[in-house]
Design a protein around this motif. Structure first.
Motif, mmCIF file in Angstrom:
data_model
loop_
_atom_site.group_PDB
_atom_site.id
_atom_site.type_symbol
_atom_site.label_atom_id
_atom_site.label_comp_id
_atom_site.label_asym_id
_atom_site.label_seq_id
_atom_site.Cartn_x
_atom_site.Cartn_y
_atom_site.Cartn_z
ATOM 1 N N GLU A 158 0.450 -34.466 -91.919
ATOM 2 C CA GLU A 158 0.232 -35.814 -91.400
ATOM 3 C C GLU A 158 -1.153 -36.347 -91.752
ATOM 4 N N GLY A 159 -2.063 -35.442 -92.104
ATOM 5 C CA GLY A 159 -3.402 -35.850 -92.493
ATOM 6 C C GLY A 159 -4.390 -35.930 -91.352
ATOM 7 N N GLU B 254 0.380 -32.968 -81.097
ATOM 8 C CA GLU B 254 1.547 -33.204 -81.935
ATOM 9 C C GLU B 254 1.285 -34.474 -82.737
ATOM 10 N N PRO B 255 0.606 -34.341 -83.883
ATOM 11 C CA PRO B 255 0.163 -35.523 -84.629
ATOM 12 C C PRO B 255 1.322 -36.440 -85.017
ATOM 13 N N GLU B 256 1.132 -37.732 -84.800
ATOM 14 C CA GLU B 256 2.120 -38.714 -85.241
ATOM 15 C C GLU B 256 1.922 -39.024 -86.718
ATOM 16 N N TRP B 257 2.998 -39.364 -87.371
ATOM 17 C CA TRP B 257 2.941 -39.692 -88.797
ATOM 18 C C TRP B 257 2.375 -41.099 -88.959
ATOM 19 N N PRO B 258 1.287 -41.279 -89.719
ATOM 20 C CA PRO B 258 0.730 -42.612 -89.906
ATOM 21 C C PRO B 258 1.714 -43.547 -90.607
ATOM 22 N N GLU B 259 1.766 -44.780 -90.176
ATOM 23 C CA GLU B 259 2.715 -45.747 -90.720
ATOM 24 C C GLU B 259 2.560 -45.929 -92.225
ATOM 25 N N ASP B 260 1.319 -45.843 -92.719
ATOM 26 C CA ASP B 260 1.060 -46.110 -94.138
ATOM 27 C C ASP B 260 0.954 -44.841 -94.975
ATOM 28 N N HIS B 261 1.396 -43.711 -94.436
ATOM 29 C CA HIS B 261 1.264 -42.417 -95.110
ATOM 30 C C HIS B 261 2.575 -42.086 -95.817
ATOM 31 N N ASP B 262 2.591 -42.091 -97.140
ATOM 32 C CA ASP B 262 3.833 -41.927 -97.899
ATOM 33 C C ASP B 262 3.965 -40.564 -98.559
ATOM 34 N N ARG B 263 3.056 -39.646 -98.281
ATOM 35 C CA ARG B 263 3.073 -38.360 -98.963
ATOM 36 C C ARG B 263 4.298 -37.531 -98.564
ATOM 37 N N VAL B 264 4.928 -36.913 -99.567
ATOM 38 C CA VAL B 264 6.004 -35.956 -99.327
ATOM 39 C C VAL B 264 5.451 -34.563 -99.607
ATOM 40 N N TRP B 265 5.605 -33.670 -98.643
ATOM 41 C CA TRP B 265 5.093 -32.303 -98.776
ATOM 42 C C TRP B 265 6.188 -31.366 -98.271
ATOM 43 N N GLY B 266 6.939 -30.795 -99.192
ATOM 44 C CA GLY B 266 8.044 -29.943 -98.781
ATOM 45 C C GLY B 266 8.988 -30.720 -97.886
ATOM 46 N N ARG C 33 7.552 -39.278 -94.675
ATOM 47 C CA ARG C 33 7.461 -40.427 -93.771
ATOM 48 C C ARG C 33 8.771 -40.634 -93.029
ATOM 49 N N GLU C 34 9.905 -40.491 -93.739
ATOM 50 C CA GLU C 34 11.207 -40.724 -93.117
ATOM 51 C C GLU C 34 11.416 -39.817 -91.906
ATOM 52 N N ARG C 35 11.050 -38.563 -92.048
ATOM 53 C CA ARG C 35 11.209 -37.621 -90.939
ATOM 54 C C ARG C 35 10.076 -37.752 -89.932
ATOM 55 N N GLY C 36 8.859 -37.927 -90.468
ATOM 56 C CA GLY C 36 7.682 -37.898 -89.612
ATOM 57 C C GLY C 36 7.607 -39.022 -88.598
ATOM 58 N N LEU C 37 8.209 -40.172 -88.910
ATOM 59 C CA LEU C 37 8.196 -41.277 -87.957
ATOM 60 C C LEU C 37 9.154 -41.048 -86.795
ATOM 61 N N LEU C 38 10.039 -40.035 -86.909
ATOM 62 C CA LEU C 38 11.048 -39.790 -85.880
ATOM 63 C C LEU C 38 10.846 -38.495 -85.111
ATOM 64 N N THR C 39 10.273 -37.484 -85.773
ATOM 65 C CA THR C 39 10.192 -36.169 -85.131
ATOM 66 C C THR C 39 8.895 -35.477 -85.543
ATOM 67 N N PRO C 40 8.275 -34.725 -84.640
ATOM 68 C CA PRO C 40 6.994 -34.081 -84.980
ATOM 69 C C PRO C 40 7.162 -32.996 -86.025
ATOM 70 N N GLY C 41 6.161 -32.866 -86.892
ATOM 71 C CA GLY C 41 6.190 -31.856 -87.932
ATOM 72 C C GLY C 41 5.159 -30.768 -87.768
ATOM 73 N N THR C 42 4.154 -31.011 -86.916
ATOM 74 C CA THR C 42 3.044 -30.077 -86.752
ATOM 75 C C THR C 42 2.713 -29.929 -85.275
ATOM 76 N N ALA C 43 2.403 -28.710 -84.862
ATOM 77 C CA ALA C 43 1.893 -28.447 -83.518
ATOM 78 C C ALA C 43 0.535 -27.774 -83.645
ATOM 79 N N ILE C 44 -0.434 -28.261 -82.898
ATOM 80 C CA ILE C 44 -1.793 -27.712 -82.910
ATOM 81 C C ILE C 44 -2.125 -27.222 -81.501
ATOM 82 N N PHE C 45 -2.398 -25.942 -81.396
ATOM 83 C CA PHE C 45 -2.738 -25.319 -80.111
ATOM 84 C C PHE C 45 -4.248 -25.127 -80.031
ATOM 85 N N VAL C 46 -4.816 -25.494 -78.907
ATOM 86 C CA VAL C 46 -6.243 -25.333 -78.679
ATOM 87 C C VAL C 46 -6.428 -24.547 -77.389
#
Length: 271
Positions: A54-55, A238-250, A254-267
């Motif tokens: 997500e960046g 749980e980072p949200e996908w930025p609206e203007d972020h078009d990168r595909v990584w595996g 963007r299509e998936r990221g705007l609907l469902t989380p892709g990353t979890a960060i534990f602190v």
């Protein structure tokens, strides 16, 4: 964060040992390192810190806390981009990775940037450091998903972390394991149980050897693993996908990221 499927492999879902995981994933990352750095190096930044596809940057997340004068360990450091950023912010970062080729890229970037990261070849389950050596331990999409014996890995983290230290890590969001690893519309349809923790295994058809392994833990698993070792969970990002972020990584897009989380960060902190 792998985004490749080698030719002539078959995919299985079955238990694997820590030895099998290590023997598969170290050589796999050695083979893939050049392509990985060529494809994603600009996005990561030679002296940069992003927590996932997500960046989200560490500047934005603030997961590590104060860094100036702190001893910091990155587990699964790859080419050391994140540790290099930590050093640029006054932390004394050290890297550890299972892939020799990734560490060669780290040395290359040390020379190109003038910001050197001391790095060692090793595994998360046997950290080659003394007790109470670090104030911060972190892992940005690094070793944890590739480790079968996750309990011993977290034991090792707790061992080398000083009292009051910070532990932060990012992994594929556990809910993603319900869906096919596809960046398009097929990746939006759940196809397997969230609670199925059977590892994902790639086997080389020519040799019959395991060539790649990933391990799944639920959100509840991660919370329990941390709590059982005395860690106090401070934040779950749980980072949200930025609206203007078009990168595909595996499987991230963007299509998936705007609907469902892709990353979890534990602190978490170790009191």
């Amino acid at each position: 964060m792998q985004d490749h499927l080698p030719q002539s492999v078959r995919v299985e879902r079955r238990p694997v040992t820590e030895t099998e995981s290590r023997r598969a994933n170290g050589p796999d990352w050695d083979r893939y390192a050049d392509e990985y750095q060529a494809t994603h190096g600009d996005f990561l930044g030679d002296v940069g810190f992003v927590w996932g596809p997500e960046g989200l940057t560490e500047v934005e997340a603030g997961a590590l806390g104060e860094l100036v004068g702190r001893d910091v360990l990155e587990v699964g450091s790859g080419a050391g981009q994140c540790s290099r950023w930590v050093r640029s912010r006054g932390g004394r970062a050290v890297g550890l990775d299972l892939s020799h080729r990734q560490l060669q890229h780290s040395r290359r970037l040390d020379q190109e940037t003038g910001v050197a990261v001391p790095s060692v070849l090793g595994t998360a389950t046997e950290l080659p450091f003394a007790d109470d050596s670090f104030d911060v331990v972190f892992c940005s999409f690094g070793a944890l998903q590739f480790v079968a014996e996750i309990g011993p890995a977290l034991d090792e983290t707790a061992r080398v972390l000083r009292a009051g230290g910070r532990y932060a890590f990012s992994v594929t969001h556990p809910t993603r394991w319900m869906f096919p690893d596809d960046p398009g519309r097929p990746g939006l349809t759940a196809s397997q149980s969230y609670w199925d923790r059977t590892p994902y295994v790639e086997v080389d058809d020519a040799t019959g050897r395991v060539s790649y392994v990933e391990h799944h833990r639920t959100l509840g698993d991660w919370v329990s693993l941390l709590a059982d070792r005395g860690f106090v969970l401070r934040r779950l990002l749980e980072p949200e996908w930025p609206e203007d972020h078009d990168r595909v990584w595996g499987g991230w897009s963007r299509e998936r990221g705007l609907l469902t989380p892709g990353t979890a960060i534990f602190v978490a902190d170790l009191p």
